[in-house]
Write a protein that holds these residues in place. Structure first.
Motif, PDB file in Angstrom:
ATOM      1  N   GLY A 114       1.201  -1.069   0.334  1.00 53.99           N
ATOM      2  CA  GLY A 114      -0.439   0.196   0.475  1.00 53.99           C
ATOM      3  C   GLY A 114       0.565   1.775  -0.203  1.00 53.99           C
ATOM      4  N   PRO A 115       0.507   2.809   0.002  1.00 53.91           N
ATOM      5  CA  PRO A 115       0.950   4.049  -0.079  1.00 53.91           C
ATOM      6  C   PRO A 115       1.455   4.233   1.016  1.00 53.91           C
ATOM      7  N   PHE A 116       1.346   3.507   2.397  1.00 55.91           N
ATOM      8  CA  PHE A 116       1.542   3.775   3.707  1.00 55.91           C
ATOM      9  C   PHE A 116       2.581   2.903   4.529  1.00 55.91           C
ATOM     10  N   ASN A 117       3.563   3.638   5.526  1.00 55.55           N
ATOM     11  CA  ASN A 117       4.123   2.243   6.405  1.00 55.55           C
ATOM     12  C   ASN A 117       3.268   2.592   7.814  1.00 55.55           C
ATOM     13  N   PHE A 118       2.857   1.503   8.456  1.00 56.72           N
ATOM     14  CA  PHE A 118       1.858   2.152   9.348  1.00 56.72           C
ATOM     15  C   PHE A 118       3.303   2.230  10.560  1.00 56.72           C
ATOM     16  N   THR A 123       1.131   6.961  22.460  1.00 58.84           N
ATOM     17  CA  THR A 123      -0.208   6.219  23.178  1.00 58.84           C
ATOM     18  C   THR A 123      -0.486   4.905  22.429  1.00 58.84           C
ATOM     19  N   LEU A 124      -0.008   4.138  23.734  1.00 51.30           N
ATOM     20  CA  LEU A 124      -0.605   2.776  23.505  1.00 51.30           C
ATOM     21  C   LEU A 124      -1.703   2.827  23.011  1.00 51.30           C
ATOM     22  N   GLY A 125      -2.280   1.759  22.058  1.00 52.90           N
ATOM     23  CA  GLY A 125      -3.679   1.369  21.498  1.00 52.90           C
ATOM     24  C   GLY A 125      -4.177   2.964  20.751  1.00 52.90           C
ATOM     25  N   GLY A 126      -3.083   3.929  20.241  1.00 54.63           N
ATOM     26  CA  GLY A 126      -3.550   5.339  19.972  1.00 54.63           C
ATOM     27  C   GLY A 126      -3.232   5.166  18.054  1.00 54.63           C
ATOM     28  N   LEU A 127      -3.846   6.413  18.111  1.00 57.47           N
ATOM     29  CA  LEU A 127      -4.115   6.126  15.998  1.00 57.47           C
ATOM     30  C   LEU A 127      -2.601   5.722  15.619  1.00 57.47           C
ATOM     31  N   PRO A 128      -2.209   5.178  14.987  1.00 61.14           N
ATOM     32  CA  PRO A 128      -1.335   5.051  14.637  1.00 61.14           C
ATOM     33  C   PRO A 128      -0.764   6.263  13.043  1.00 61.14           C
ATOM     34  N   LYS A 129       0.925   6.449  13.461  1.00 57.43           N
ATOM     35  CA  LYS A 129       1.338   7.136  12.401  1.00 57.43           C
ATOM     36  C   LYS A 129       2.019   6.668  10.782  1.00 57.43           C
ATOM     37  N   LEU A 130       1.269   7.034   9.844  1.00 57.91           N
ATOM     38  CA  LEU A 130       1.368   6.535   8.559  1.00 57.91           C
ATOM     39  C   LEU A 130       2.354   7.526   8.014  1.00 57.91           C
ATOM     40  N   LYS A 131       3.679   7.197   7.107  1.00 59.25           N
ATOM     41  CA  LYS A 131       4.425   7.433   6.334  1.00 59.25           C
ATOM     42  C   LYS A 131       4.515   7.140   4.985  1.00 59.25           C
ATOM     43  N   LEU A 132       5.099   7.894   4.366  1.00 53.76           N
ATOM     44  CA  LEU A 132       5.128   7.340   2.905  1.00 53.76           C
ATOM     45  C   LEU A 132       5.399   6.124   2.398  1.00 53.76           C
ATOM     46  N   ALA A 373      -3.330  -1.931  11.930  1.00 56.15           N
ATOM     47  CA  ALA A 373      -4.431  -2.119  11.040  1.00 56.15           C
ATOM     48  C   ALA A 373      -6.221  -1.897  11.713  1.00 56.15           C
ATOM     49  N   THR A 374      -5.934  -2.460  12.808  1.00 53.53           N
ATOM     50  CA  THR A 374      -7.156  -1.889  13.862  1.00 53.53           C
ATOM     51  C   THR A 374      -7.576  -1.300  14.015  1.00 53.53           C
ATOM     52  N   ALA A 375      -6.537  -0.385  14.549  1.00 49.56           N
ATOM     53  CA  ALA A 375      -6.533   1.112  15.786  1.00 49.56           C
ATOM     54  C   ALA A 375      -7.220   2.066  14.512  1.00 49.56           C
ATOM     55  N   TRP A 376      -6.609   1.126  13.536  1.00 52.23           N
ATOM     56  CA  TRP A 376      -6.913   2.848  12.289  1.00 52.23           C
ATOM     57  C   TRP A 376      -8.103   2.728  11.935  1.00 52.23           C
ATOM     58  N   LEU A 377      -8.391   1.269  10.751  1.00 51.94           N
ATOM     59  CA  LEU A 377      -9.654   1.456  10.794  1.00 51.94           C
ATOM     60  C   LEU A 377     -10.646   0.816  11.818  1.00 51.94           C
ATOM     61  N   ASP A 378     -10.514   1.021  12.689  1.00 52.43           N
ATOM     62  CA  ASP A 378     -12.287   0.978  14.090  1.00 52.43           C
ATOM     63  C   ASP A 378     -12.144   2.469  13.807  1.00 52.43           C
ATOM     64  N   ASP A 379     -11.204   3.415  13.918  1.00 53.16           N
ATOM     65  CA  ASP A 379     -11.116   5.056  14.468  1.00 53.16           C
ATOM     66  C   ASP A 379     -12.377   5.336  12.989  1.00 53.16           C
ATOM     67  N   GLU A 380     -13.154   5.958  14.508  1.00 48.56           N
ATOM     68  CA  GLU A 380     -14.288   6.489  12.954  1.00 48.56           C
ATOM     69  C   GLU A 380     -13.926   7.974  12.455  1.00 48.56           C
ATOM     70  N   TRP A 397     -13.845  -3.349  11.870  1.00 49.57           N
ATOM     71  CA  TRP A 397     -13.473  -3.904  10.627  1.00 49.57           C
ATOM     72  C   TRP A 397     -11.899  -5.035  11.847  1.00 49.57           C
ATOM     73  N   GLU A 398     -12.473  -6.496  11.280  1.00 55.56           N
ATOM     74  CA  GLU A 398     -11.468  -7.628  11.025  1.00 55.56           C
ATOM     75  C   GLU A 398     -10.558  -7.453  10.087  1.00 55.56           C
ATOM     76  N   LEU A 399      -8.856  -7.760  10.767  1.00 55.09           N
ATOM     77  CA  LEU A 399      -8.643  -8.228   9.455  1.00 55.09           C
ATOM     78  C   LEU A 399      -8.683  -9.926   8.420  1.00 55.09           C
ATOM     79  N   TYR A 400      -9.711 -10.724   9.809  1.00 54.34           N
ATOM     80  CA  TYR A 400     -10.073 -12.144   8.787  1.00 54.34           C
ATOM     81  C   TYR A 400     -10.986 -11.754   9.583  1.00 54.34           C
TER      82      TYR A 400
END
Length: 511
Positions: A114-118, A123-132, A373-380, A397-400
């Motif tokens: 994908g276009p980003f590295n996560f 913070t623990l469980g916080g929103l991931p940071k995205l870099k190209l 992935a879960t922390a990011w995609l479950d963020d509203e 969201w579930e990976l599987y």
């Protein structure tokens, strides 16, 4: 006389001015009408203008949203499109599918090509940071990640009976999606189109290709400019895929020569299918010995503790009794663990019905972390940004996922590959050579079984001056490729090498 002439000239000018005004008004109205039409409105409505966790400008435009494949039940498939960073108008359009069945293609988006590295948030469980991601496949192509079938990832249906599905229905829905998607994006109808993916996409892609090719033959519009497909570590045929497990384990030094010779003798060279109890017991002993390995990449650590692995091994499917090491009294019920990224391959291809891993009481994927992935995609806020439905409507969201009830209702994919290569479509089959789920020798064997003449003998391919893997080319635009040191998900484990072979193959260059 002069006054009459002037008056007529004025009238003529007035008429010409009126006609010009109407023409200009028409020019203004027609584009506005076009903007309100489905063909032009959807891309603007689906434009992604920013993403939580990422700061800066996108190198190219991003679009995401839903395409409805059944109006009655609002069965809708979710996609995320990244335009090529090179030349979107000319570069191929490639759709990416993760396996499962039940695995979201955001697996590939977040952890693969994908276009980003996560990266973990502050913070623990916080929103991931995205870099190209410097090795994103969007560097050389327009690439679209598709969640399929409905019930997987962000795709959904308001009629939960739609979540009972199988290979053929999934392929038919994907074809409907593609036809509607190309209507929404008519500017891409002439671009070369390819389908790509990994694992159970080895079933998805040939069956979707079958729908696409039949549609082309029937003159279905819009006409898809389909050119071929590429699949990594593909589930294809049980005899080839799983008979290679024990020999591969021995060849990689995972079991002793004594154990291998013992299994080989008991099984008479056949390690899967209709085998007697003595053979099956020895095969399961091999699985037990390897239970703590990361099956997706034997070089990589296993994310979960060995105790968790053992629980998942026990709670999976296909029961068989043998004694635990050091245990002399009672038989220990051991069940065959899953052997593929996000899916119980052996159960699926042997028995048809596919048990979902979360429904078996274990984690979604053994040895695999899905926290970022879960922390990011479950963020509203993320869901709003990518135009996905909220958790209150479609769930987390579930990976599987265990939401779907899936049946493998096709057989071997070898016949499909024979059909499409004979028709002239380009095909690349690639394998990470340290994958224990779908070991490359089995894949190499079925590719060879197609019976085509070798036109480019087995040899190394290079990235710079280093060997990146091995390749063999056949007649009918068929290529087999290995990636040295990679596991089941090649772009995740070897992103630089993955972009190299991907870009060369799309360009028609020799490896």
């Amino acid at each position: 006389m002069m006054m009459s002439t002037v008056t007529n000239s004025q009238l003529l000018r007035a008429r010409l001015f009126s006609m010009a005004s109407r023409f200009l008004l028409l020019l203004l109205i027609v584009p506005a009408a076009l903007l309100c039409s489905p063909a032009a409105a959807a891309p603007d409505e689906h434009l992604v203008t920013g993403l939580p966790g990422f700061h800066g400008a996108f190198p190219s435009k991003h679009y995401s949203g839903y395409v409805t494949v059944d109006e009655r039940s609002e069965r809708s498939l979710f996609y995320y499109l990244i335009l090529s960073e090179r030349d979107p108008a000319a570069d191929p359009v490639v759709v990416w599918l993760n396996g499962g069945p039940g695995c979201s293609s955001f697996d590939g988006f977040v952890y693969g090509n994908g276009p980003f590295n996560f990266e973990p948030g502050s913070t623990l469980g916080g929103l991931p940071k995205l870099k190209l991601n410097p090795y994103s496949w969007s560097m050389v192509s327009n690439i679209m990640y598709l969640d399929s079938p409905a019930g997987v990832g962000m795709s959904y249906s308001l009629n939960k009976s739609d979540y009972t599905t199988g290979d053929l229905k999934t392929a038919a829905d994907a074809h409907k999606f593609l036809l509607k998607w190309f209507e929404l994006y008519p500017e891409f109808q002439s671009n070369p189109f390819y389908i790509s993916g990994e694992s159970y996409a080895g079933v998805y892609i040939p069956t979707i290709t079958d729908e696409v090719v039949k549609g082309i033959d029937k003159g279905v519009m819009p006409r898809i400019n389909f050119k071929g497909y590429l699949i990594g570590n593909p589930a294809t045929d049980v005899d080839y895929d799983f008979n290679s497990f024990v020999p591969f384990a021995h060849g990689m030094g995972l079991i002793s020569t004594d154990m291998y010779e013992d299994v080989k003798s008991a099984c008479r060279g056949t390690f899967f299918g209709s085998v007697d109890n003595s053979c099956q017991e020895k095969i399961d002993r091999v699985h037990w010995e390897l239970k703590d390995l990361n099956k997706y990449n034997i070089l990589a650590p296993c994310y979960h503790r060995p105790e968790i692995q053992e629980i998942e091994f026990i709670n999976s499917s296909l029961p068989l009794s043998f004694r635990r090491l050091g245990e002399t009294e009672r038989p220990f019920p051991v069940r065959k663990r899953m052997a593929g990224r996000s899916w119980p391959l052996r159960v699926a291809l042997k028995n048809g019905h596919v048990p979902m891993w979360p429904g078996l009481g274990g984690r979604s994927l053994p040895c695999t972390s899905d926290e970022l992935a879960t922390a990011w995609l479950d963020d509203e806020d993320v869901r709003v940004a990518i135009h996905a439905k909220s958790k209150s409507l479609i769930g987390s969201w579930e990976l599987y996922t265990a939401r779907i009830d899936f049946t493998h209702d096709t057989g071997t994919m070898v016949t499909y590959h024979k059909k499409f290569t004979a028709l002239g479509y380009r095909v690349l089959i690639y394998s990470g050579d340290h994958d224990l789920c779908v070991p490359y020798p089995g894949t190499e064997a079925w590719v060879k079984s197609l019976g085509y003449q070798v036109v480019d003998g087995w040899r190394p391919w290079y990235l710079g001056d280093q060997v990146a893997g091995y390749t063999q080319g056949y007649d009918y635009n068929l290529t087999f490729l290995t990636i040295k040191g990679a596991g089941h998900a090649v772009p995740e484990y070897k992103p630089k090498e993955a972009l190299a072979f991907y870009s060369r193959w799309l360009a028609g260059e020799k490896f």
